[in-house]
Design a protein around this motif. Sequence first.
Motif, PDB file in Angstrom:
ATOM      1  N   MET A 163      81.653  22.971  23.798  1.00  0.00           N
ATOM      2  CA  MET A 163      80.734  23.074  24.926  1.00  0.00           C
ATOM      3  C   MET A 163      79.278  23.074  24.476  1.00  0.00           C
ATOM      4  O   MET A 163      78.421  22.429  25.079  1.00  0.00           O
ATOM      5  N   THR A 164      78.991  23.817  23.415  1.00  0.00           N
ATOM      6  CA  THR A 164      77.594  23.978  23.008  1.00  0.00           C
ATOM      7  C   THR A 164      77.073  22.801  22.183  1.00  0.00           C
ATOM      8  O   THR A 164      75.874  22.519  22.197  1.00  0.00           O
ATOM      9  N   LEU A 165      77.954  22.110  21.466  1.00  0.00           N
ATOM     10  CA  LEU A 165      77.518  21.034  20.577  1.00  0.00           C
ATOM     11  C   LEU A 165      77.729  19.646  21.155  1.00  0.00           C
ATOM     12  O   LEU A 165      77.267  18.655  20.581  1.00  0.00           O
ATOM     13  N   GLY A 166      78.455  19.570  22.281  1.00  0.00           N
ATOM     14  CA  GLY A 166      78.705  18.259  22.878  1.00  0.00           C
ATOM     15  C   GLY A 166      77.436  17.630  23.425  1.00  0.00           C
ATOM     16  O   GLY A 166      76.515  18.329  23.857  1.00  0.00           O
ATOM     17  N   GLU A 167      77.407  16.304  23.433  1.00  0.00           N
ATOM     18  CA  GLU A 167      76.241  15.573  23.932  1.00  0.00           C
ATOM     19  C   GLU A 167      76.473  14.987  25.316  1.00  0.00           C
ATOM     20  O   GLU A 167      75.545  14.450  25.930  1.00  0.00           O
ATOM     21  N   THR A 168      77.718  15.054  25.793  1.00  0.00           N
ATOM     22  CA  THR A 168      78.050  14.569  27.127  1.00  0.00           C
ATOM     23  C   THR A 168      78.829  15.663  27.859  1.00  0.00           C
ATOM     24  O   THR A 168      79.430  16.528  27.221  1.00  0.00           O
ATOM     25  N   PRO A 169      78.833  15.622  29.175  1.00  0.00           N
ATOM     26  CA  PRO A 169      79.570  16.650  29.929  1.00  0.00           C
ATOM     27  C   PRO A 169      81.050  16.646  29.570  1.00  0.00           C
ATOM     28  O   PRO A 169      81.711  15.612  29.593  1.00  0.00           O
ATOM     29  N   LEU A 170      81.551  17.811  29.242  1.00  0.00           N
ATOM     30  CA  LEU A 170      82.960  17.954  28.884  1.00  0.00           C
ATOM     31  C   LEU A 170      83.834  17.941  30.132  1.00  0.00           C
ATOM     32  O   LEU A 170      84.961  17.436  30.096  1.00  0.00           O
ATOM     33  N   TYR A 171      83.332  18.487  31.223  1.00  0.00           N
ATOM     34  CA  TYR A 171      84.085  18.568  32.468  1.00  0.00           C
ATOM     35  C   TYR A 171      83.389  17.701  33.510  1.00  0.00           C
ATOM     36  O   TYR A 171      82.432  18.134  34.160  1.00  0.00           O
ATOM     37  N   GLN A 172      83.885  16.479  33.645  1.00  0.00           N
ATOM     38  CA  GLN A 172      83.230  15.508  34.515  1.00  0.00           C
ATOM     39  C   GLN A 172      83.183  15.957  35.963  1.00  0.00           C
ATOM     40  O   GLN A 172      82.264  15.611  36.704  1.00  0.00           O
ATOM     41  N   VAL A 173      84.160  16.767  36.377  1.00  0.00           N
ATOM     42  CA  VAL A 173      84.189  17.193  37.766  1.00  0.00           C
ATOM     43  C   VAL A 173      82.928  17.972  38.136  1.00  0.00           C
ATOM     44  O   VAL A 173      82.461  17.914  39.283  1.00  0.00           O
ATOM     45  N   TYR A 174      82.326  18.664  37.158  1.00  0.00           N
ATOM     46  CA  TYR A 174      81.125  19.445  37.462  1.00  0.00           C
ATOM     47  C   TYR A 174      79.898  18.567  37.653  1.00  0.00           C
ATOM     48  O   TYR A 174      78.892  19.026  38.199  1.00  0.00           O
ATOM     49  N   GLY A 212      68.416  24.603  39.941  1.00  0.00           N
ATOM     50  CA  GLY A 212      67.877  23.573  39.066  1.00  0.00           C
ATOM     51  C   GLY A 212      68.543  23.471  37.707  1.00  0.00           C
ATOM     52  O   GLY A 212      67.999  22.848  36.794  1.00  0.00           O
ATOM     53  N   ILE A 213      69.720  24.056  37.543  1.00  0.00           N
ATOM     54  CA  ILE A 213      70.430  24.022  36.263  1.00  0.00           C
ATOM     55  C   ILE A 213      71.254  22.746  36.190  1.00  0.00           C
ATOM     56  O   ILE A 213      72.190  22.555  36.970  1.00  0.00           O
ATOM     57  N   ASP A 214      70.922  21.858  35.248  1.00  0.00           N
ATOM     58  CA  ASP A 214      71.663  20.602  35.134  1.00  0.00           C
ATOM     59  C   ASP A 214      73.004  20.841  34.459  1.00  0.00           C
ATOM     60  O   ASP A 214      73.267  21.910  33.897  1.00  0.00           O
ATOM     61  N   VAL A 215      73.860  19.838  34.494  1.00  0.00           N
ATOM     62  CA  VAL A 215      75.241  20.005  34.062  1.00  0.00           C
ATOM     63  C   VAL A 215      75.359  20.312  32.571  1.00  0.00           C
ATOM     64  O   VAL A 215      76.220  21.101  32.155  1.00  0.00           O
ATOM     65  N   MET A 216      74.516  19.728  31.730  1.00  0.00           N
ATOM     66  CA  MET A 216      74.599  19.990  30.298  1.00  0.00           C
ATOM     67  C   MET A 216      74.099  21.389  29.958  1.00  0.00           C
ATOM     68  O   MET A 216      74.675  22.073  29.103  1.00  0.00           O
ATOM     69  N   THR A 217      73.025  21.820  30.602  1.00  0.00           N
ATOM     70  CA  THR A 217      72.548  23.192  30.388  1.00  0.00           C
ATOM     71  C   THR A 217      73.610  24.192  30.814  1.00  0.00           C
ATOM     72  O   THR A 217      73.856  25.193  30.137  1.00  0.00           O
ATOM     73  N   ASP A 218      74.241  23.913  31.944  1.00  0.00           N
ATOM     74  CA  ASP A 218      75.320  24.751  32.445  1.00  0.00           C
ATOM     75  C   ASP A 218      76.448  24.846  31.415  1.00  0.00           C
ATOM     76  O   ASP A 218      76.957  25.938  31.119  1.00  0.00           O
ATOM     77  N   GLN A 219      76.829  23.713  30.847  1.00  0.00           N
ATOM     78  CA  GLN A 219      77.919  23.683  29.867  1.00  0.00           C
ATOM     79  C   GLN A 219      77.553  24.455  28.599  1.00  0.00           C
ATOM     80  O   GLN A 219      78.370  25.195  28.048  1.00  0.00           O
ATOM     81  N   ILE A 220      76.322  24.280  28.131  1.00  0.00           N
ATOM     82  CA  ILE A 220      75.882  24.976  26.914  1.00  0.00           C
ATOM     83  C   ILE A 220      75.859  26.489  27.139  1.00  0.00           C
ATOM     84  O   ILE A 220      76.312  27.266  26.293  1.00  0.00           O
TER      85      ILE A 220
END
Length: 271
Positions: free
Chosen positions: A198-209, A217-225
């Motif tokens: 989750m923290t090191l990925g460069e693309t969304p791990l969970y596409q549904v989100y 204003g929290i984008d999907v990658m910030t949310d995942q990290i």
Amino acid sequence: MGITFHPHLDVYGVAVGLVIAYEYGIRVLAGRFAPVGQPPVSTGQRVMFYSGVVFLVISSTWPLHDIGEQRLYMFHMIEHMLITLVVPPLLLGGTPEWLMHAFTRPVIPLLKVITRPIFTLVFFNAWLALIHVPSVVELMLADDFFHFFAHAVLFVSAVLMWWPVMDPIPETKTLAPFGKMGYLFLQSLVPTIPASFMTLGETPLYQVYTTFPRLWGIDVMTDQIIAGLIMKIGGGLILWFAIAWVFFSWYDREQQYETGPIVVRSTSVAQ
């Protein structure tokens, strides 16, 4: 965009069931099973148990659960942390030994098997890893029944994971204090694997989100990290706090043993 309130009757039912069983045990079973001459339950135990029930309801109902299911994955992770690392030790620690023994007497032979540290560690972490697989996360969000089932199994596996640490009944005690600390240390390492994705990925791990409306204003990658950091750092801090608790409890018992009362016998010498 806000989250509309709706009741989670399944969670309320579980919470009410826990309270009824607890109060029935203390008020009805105490006469048969509680130690004679002692209060059936202490104030501290009551506080722990009811704190566990409250955290269970908070974590699995509106708004925290709904935000995690419909907006931000980090809230889903907070829910997981609460129902695995906070609620189980509070419920176990808040249940008097005599009451736990009364409830588990028919299944003690089974408990001796399924509460062995190697089994509990593997079972809990295998299920924890499974429910963080992207396809499983999407299924949980699409199917309410499977979501409830997945969380129920996660909760049961967490109770079993904490069992060797809390020692709720003497028949299943398997670890000395040093063993408990090692067990909790291993447990603190395993969740770093899914957290790293989750923290090191460069693309969304969970596409549904990526399809959900965002909050604050929290984008999907910030949310995942943030979700990965909650799992790695937040979970780790709880487990290391538990390690410290085991150590200082052990140290305190050793100090009391070594500095116990010394009985001095005096003799009189006839003059």
